[in-house]
Design an enzyme around this catalytic site. Structure first.
Site, PDB file in Angstrom:
ATOM      1  CB  SER A 181      -0.951  -0.005   1.206  1.00  0.00           C
ATOM      2  OG  SER A 181      -0.246   0.013   2.441  1.00  0.00           O
TER       3      SER A 181
ATOM      4  N   PRO B  50      -0.261   2.640   5.028  1.00  0.00           N
ATOM      5  CG  PRO B  50       0.829   3.583   3.203  1.00  0.00           C
ATOM      6  CD  PRO B  50       1.018   2.588   4.310  1.00  0.00           C
ATOM      7  CE1 TYR B  51      -6.214  -3.379   3.531  1.00  0.00           C
ATOM      8  CE2 TYR B  51      -5.387  -3.674   5.758  1.00  0.00           C
ATOM      9  CZ  TYR B  51      -6.300  -3.979   4.779  1.00  0.00           C
ATOM     10  OH  TYR B  51      -7.306  -4.869   5.052  1.00  0.00           O
ATOM     11  N   GLY B  52      -3.822   0.534   6.435  1.00  0.00           N
ATOM     12  CA  GLY B  52      -4.545   0.742   7.690  1.00  0.00           C
ATOM     13  C   GLY B  52      -5.245   2.090   7.730  1.00  0.00           C
TER      14      GLY B  52
ATOM     15  CB  THR C 239      -7.417   3.046   2.930  1.00  0.00           C
ATOM     16  OG1 THR C 239      -6.948   1.690   3.034  1.00  0.00           O
ATOM     17  CG2 THR C 239      -6.407   3.888   2.186  1.00  0.00           C
TER      18      THR C 239
END
Lengths: 312, 59
Positions: free
Chosen positions: A89, A148-150, A152
Site C-alpha cells: 500500500s 497506508p492500508y490501515g 484507508t
C-alpha cells in the site's frame, strides 16, 4: 433475508456467501476481481455459491456500478470488498487503496442512505491500531495505523460511523484480526507457508519470529459477521479476534507438526508497515454479538493446510 | 446460475445508469443509451469498463 455481499469472490466474502446460503438467505455477490491475486483463485472461491439457486453474481466495480438498484430496503449489506495488502500500500499504489477502500465505501454508503437496508456490516481490520501502546487492543484505544492500508481501512470505518450518525445508515464495523483458514489469500503468511512446506520449498520469514498475531479462524469471523447483521450493535466498532495470540515461531512449530517434517525457513528481515504485535480485546463482541471463537490455531491451520493440498 | 429476470431488473449500465437488456443470443447485456454491450461470461455479467464494447464496432 436478501443479502448483498461486496468482495464476494474474496477469502472472507466467499466463505460468508456460503454461510448465508446455507442459512437459507438469498445472496447477490459483487466483485471486480482486482488483480491483487489471480482471478482463478477467486473464481474457485465462488464455485460452490455459483451452483446455488439463491445466489446471483455481478462482476463490477463499486466505484462505477449503479449500486442503488442492487440494494433493497431491509436487505443486509456485507461490505467485504477492499484492496488488501499492507506492504503493497506504499507509494504510487496508494491511489488504488484510496479508490477501492475509501471511495468505494463512500459510494456504497451513499447508495445505502437511499436504499435503507436493515444493516450494513463493514469489514474493518486490526491494522487500524498500528503499534498499539497497550494490549489487548480495545475499541476505545486511539487507532494509529502504521501502513497506508490501515489508514484507508480506518477512514472507511469513520465513514460508516459518520453515515450512521448523519443519516441513520445502520452500520457496524468489525475489525478482523489476521483471519486464516481455507481460501486464505495467496499473499498471506499461512497460505505461503503451507504451500512452501508442501512443495518442500523455502519459507520466507519476515522479522525475528517473535512478533505475535491474534489469529482468527475464518468460520469464527463469519460467525461474527452474521451475528452483526441482527445484533443490537448499530453504530459500533467491534474487535473480531480469535483468541489465538501466538508468536510467528510458535505458528511455524505448529505447521511443522502438521506437516510432519522440518520446515526450510529463510529470514527476509522486517517489513515496513508490519505491526509488531496484535491482540484483540473481544469482550465487546462477546457482549453485543454473543461472539465466541471456537477454532484454535492448530485445528484451523490444519484445515488450511489440507485445503491447500487440494489446490496444488 | 443464469441471468434471471430479477437480476436483469436491478442491473444498470455503469456508464449511462440506464437499464440493460439481454441480447437475443443471451450472451450480452446491451445499453442502447450508451451504445455499449457487456459480455456475459460463464453466466456472469461483466459490468466493467474493460469488458464493454461499443455496439457500432461490431456492425
Amino acid at each position: 433475508m436478501k443479502c448483498v455481499v461486496t468482495g464476494a469472490a474474496g477469502f472472507i466474502g466467499s466463505n460468508l456467501c456460503d454461510r448465508l446460503l446455507a442459512l437459507g438467505h438469498d445472496v447477490t455477490g459483487i466483485d471486480c476481481f482486482t488483480d491483487y491475486y489471480p482471478r482463478a483463485h477467486k473464481e474457485a472461491n465462488l464455485a460452490a455459491a455459483r451452483r446455488h439457486p439463491r445466489f446471483t453474481f455481478v462482476e463490477g466495480d463499486l466505484n462505477a456500478l449503479d449500486l442503488r438498484p442492487l440494494i433493497g430496503a431491509g436487505d443486509w449489506v456485507f461490505h467485504e470488498a477492499a484492496q488488501a495488502g499492507v506492504r503493497a500500500s506504499w507509494g504510487a499504489s496508494f491511489q488504488i487503496y484510496t479508490a477501492l477502500n475509501v471511495d468505494a465505501t463512500q459510494r456504497l454508503l451513499e447508495a445505502c442512505k437511499e436504499a435503507k437496508p436493515a444493516r450494513i456490516v463493514y469489514a474493518s481490520s486490526s491494522s487500524v491500531y498500528g503499534d498499539a501502546a497497550k494490549f489487548p487492543e480495545n475499541e476505545d484505544d486511539r487507532p494509529q495505523p502504521i501502513s497506508p492500508y490501515g489508514v484507508t481501512k480506518l477512514a472507511a470505518e469513520h465513514l460508516c460511523v459518520l453515515y450512521w450518525k448523519a443519516f441513520g445508515a445502520p452500520t457496524v464495523s468489525l475489525r478482523y484480526f489476521t483471519v486464516f483458514g481455507p481460501r486464505q489469500r495467496p499473499d498471506m503468511a499461512f497460505h505461503k507457508w503451507c504451500r512452501a512446506a508442501l512443495a518442500d520449498a523455502e519459507l520466507p520469514i519476515f522479522g525475528d519470529g517473535e512478533q505475535t498475531r491474534d489469529f482468527t479462524y475464518v468460520a469464527d469471523a463469519v460467525d461474527a459477521i452474521v451475528a452483526a447483521a441482527t445484533a443490537d450493535c448499530v453504530g459500533q466498532v467491534l474487535n473480531v479476534g480469535g483468541g489465538n495470540r501466538v508468536t510467528v515461531k510458535q505458528t511455524l512449530a505448529a505447521l511443522a507438526e502438521i506437516h510432519g517434517r522440518p520446515l526450510r525457513l529463510v529470514d527476509r528481515g522486517a517489513q515496513k508497515g508490519d505491526v509488531r504485535h496484535t491482540a484483540a480485546d473481544i469482550s465487546r463482541a462477546e457482549r453485543l454479538l454473543g461472539y465466541r471463537p471456537k477454532v484454535g490455531l492448530l485445528d484451523g491451520l490444519r484445515a488450511e493446510y489440507e485445503w491447500i493440498k487440494t489446490i496444488l | 446460475m443464469k441471468i434471471s429476470d430479477d437480476l436483469l431488473r436491478i442491473l444498470r449500465c455503469p456508464v449511462s445508469r440506464q437499464p440493460l437488456r439481454l441480447s437475443s443470443d443471451g450472451k450480452w447485456l446491451i445499453c442502447d443509451a450508451a451504445g455499449l454491450r457487456y459480455p456475459i461470461v460463464d453466466d456472469i455479467p461483466r459490468l466493467i469498463a474493460e469488458a464493454a464494447e461499443k455496439i457500432e464496432e461490431q456492425k
